[in-house]
Enzyme design. Structure first.
Site, mmCIF file in Angstrom:
data_model
loop_
_atom_site.group_PDB
_atom_site.id
_atom_site.type_symbol
_atom_site.label_atom_id
_atom_site.label_comp_id
_atom_site.label_asym_id
_atom_site.label_seq_id
_atom_site.Cartn_x
_atom_site.Cartn_y
_atom_site.Cartn_z
ATOM 1 N N ASP A 235 61.439 20.802 26.644
ATOM 2 C CA ASP A 235 61.378 20.813 25.189
ATOM 3 C C ASP A 235 61.954 19.517 24.614
ATOM 4 O OD1 ASP A 235 61.116 22.469 22.613
ATOM 5 O OD2 ASP A 235 63.203 21.850 22.538
ATOM 6 N N GLU A 277 61.883 18.058 45.794
ATOM 7 C CA GLU A 277 62.448 18.871 46.868
ATOM 8 C C GLU A 277 61.778 20.246 46.943
ATOM 9 O OE1 GLU A 277 66.689 19.315 46.738
ATOM 10 O OE2 GLU A 277 66.979 17.284 45.966
#
Length: 560
Positions: A235, A277
């Protein structure tokens, strides 16, 4: 000419034209993605949890309601679901005032339910994207409460932007920064200091030069990636870092003191390492007019995608749309990022209403009560826009209810909750009109949203005619169009990420080709258009003329 319907009136009965359709799949089994980078051409459905479906009957949508309707989302054919914030929150700003990122708000459910939802959605082939709000917290967050209690000069206040005021007695705000909502950007606390909030006072801005702020958000990312989410929507992604001296804002003078500071890219590079990851992805809410600055957020070691707000705000005009599409693809090309296409979200006027107005663009500054709209015209254009959007290269975001053709609802003044309305002094109608709970079953109380309990926002009396059960039985409905279009987009070669080329077309007509002999034609002119030579009509947003031409405000997918 169809009548113009003011926002306060009831719309006419929906009269959607017959449409060339292909029978849609009724199962949750979806074909595999065309690419390992699923996000490059995904269709992502935005869920506003309070208004999707009410599973426990208290009038507020919740995770139980979403879990019960996962088959609906699978049948629709979406690849992923983005949830607006479902965290613990006072809900002053629809959940974008977060009190605890690791706790689900009790109005929506529990963390255990969220984990089950992520897992169950994956069984339907649907990935989950969560919403992170890094610019600010709720004033009820433990950090901010500690800062208030600790007083001036304390380490607790260093996580935020506390400053003494200007003026003889510190009675004036520290600077003149404009708000992202209407109203002030600084609030004074009893000990005399002021704190910064680019949004509502209940949303204090974080100090992103503080290492604890960075560590906390990196931990939050890991928390949700470890629970199986596929991605994160960020956001207000360009607002995090501020000029360290917090200087006054001067219109037209660069650099801006709190938008798009260069230091912000270090944050997103560290985030990208975490996402990699977990094979996770990011989509940023980035409102920037400068295409070169915008593209920096999409470099290979930063965000994967960013929302394309220029397209969303563009009017229903062939030349303007073509220019916006060209600009969008051009600004993404240097960084090899896919474009994203979106017609509506939880912050903007719904497409059917906007496209039925004299001014079909979107601008927060021009929103007003009672703007007339022709819903029949708006629906016809929204159907055509759906096929245009789904045929463009890249990914697509679909806001809940757009697949039903919902119009903007008129909310009684006594029921408005959006802080944008109140901070504007009542001149802005706010965003609640696009957040009204969905209609599921036409013959049930509140259109099957939940139980007999009235929803948190009132549904218009005409809402049942848009219900899922009604549209599921109507092969000419907006829902049928979306189901068919999404299935064709997934199964037919030529759609999704990849090249496109404009084709010769009459004034007011957009025509472009994709790979595998796929062609999209959209007629925005006032007269029927001749279709290019083709071997097959795959899908049209409305019926062709008797002589096989494409009517005004209609789109078609062709195979040459």
């Amino acid at each position: 000419m169809p009548p113009l319907w003011p926002a306060a009136g009831s719309p006419p009965a929906r009269k959607e034209p017959p449409v060339a359709v292909v029978e849609s799949s009724r199962t949750g089994d979806l074909p595999p993605s065309r690419t390992d980078d699923w996000w490059r051409d995904a269709v992502i459905y935005q869920v506003y949890p309070r208004s999707f479906a009410d599973g426990d009957g208290d009038g507020t949508g919740d995770l139980a309601g979403v879990r019960a309707n996962l088959p609906y989302l699978a049948q629709l054919g979406v690849d992923a679901v983005w949830f607006t914030p479902w965290y613990l929150s006072p809900l002053v700003d629809g959940g974008y005032d977060v009190a605890d990122y690791r706790t689900i708000d009790p109005a929506f459910g529990t963390l255990d339910e969220a984990e089950k939802l992520i897992s169950e959605a994956a069984e339907f082939g649907i990935r989950t994207i969560v919403d992170i709000v890094p610019n600010h917290l709720s004033d009820q967050h433990a950090w901010f409460q500690a800062a208030l209690a600790a007083g001036p000069g304390s380490p607790e206040r260093e996580r935020f932007h506390f400053r003494p005021g200007r003026g003889e007695n510190g009675e004036l705000p520290p600077n003149n920064w404009p708000s992202q909502f209407s109203g002030d950007t600084w609030t004074r606390v009893p000990d005399g200091e002021w704190y910064l909030h680019l949004f509502a006072p209940e949303q204090p801005d974080l100090n992103w030069s503080h290492p604890e702020v960075r560590r906390e958000h990196e931990d939050v990312l890991r928390f949700w990636f470890e629970r199986g989410v596929a991605g994160v929507r960020i956001d207000s992604a360009a607002l995090l870092t501020k000029h360290p001296e917090l200087p006054d804002f001067t219109e037209g003078v660069d650099p801006h003191p709190y938008i798009d500071q260069d230091e912000i890219h270090d944050i997103y590079r560290s985030w990208r390492a975490i996402a990699d990851e977990y094979d996770g992805i990011f989509v940023g809410e980035v409102w920037l007019p400068d295409s070169e600055r915008f593209a920096r957020y999409l470099r290979p070691d930063e965000l994967h995608t960013a929302f394309n707000f220029n397209f969303l705000a563009c009017p229903w005009d062939a030349d303007r749309l073509r220019r916006t599409i060209d600009d969008t693809l051009a600004e993404h090309a240097p960084v090899k990022a896919p474009a994203t296409w979106v017609l509506c979200n939880h912050d903007v006027t719904r497409t059917v209403t906007r496209y039925g107005r004299e001014d079909t663009a979107f601008d927060f500054d021009t929103k007003a009560f009672g703007t007339p709209t022709d819903l029949e015209l708006g629906t016809r254009r929204a159907r055509a826009a759906a096929l245009l959007t789904l045929a463009l290269p890249g990914s697509v975001y679909l806001y809940q209810g757009e697949e039903l053709g919902l119009p903007e609802a008129d909310i009684p003044l006594s029921r408005i909750e959006d802080p944008m309305h109140f901070r504007s002094g009542g001149t802005d109608p706010g965003r609640d009109g696009c957040r009204v709970p969905l209609p599921w079953v036409s013959g049930e109380p509140h259109s099957g949203f939940g139980s007999d309990t009235e929803p948190w926002l009132p549904q218009p009396a005409y809402w049942p005619q848009y219900a899922v059960d009604v549209q599921s039985e109507d092969p000419a409905s907006m829902l049928a169009l979306y189901r068919t279009a999404l299935r064709l987009r997934r199964e037919t070669p030529g759609f999704g990420d990849g090249p496109m080329a404009w084709l010769p077309a009459d004034n007011g007509v957009l025509a472009f080709s994709r790979t595998d002999a796929l062609v999209c034609v959209v007629n925005l002119s006032g007269t029927p258009a001749t279709l290019p030579s083709h071997a097959e009509l795959l899908l049209a947003s409305g019926p062709l003329t008797e002589d096989g031409r494409l009517p005004s405000d209609t789109a078609a997918w062709l195979r040459r």
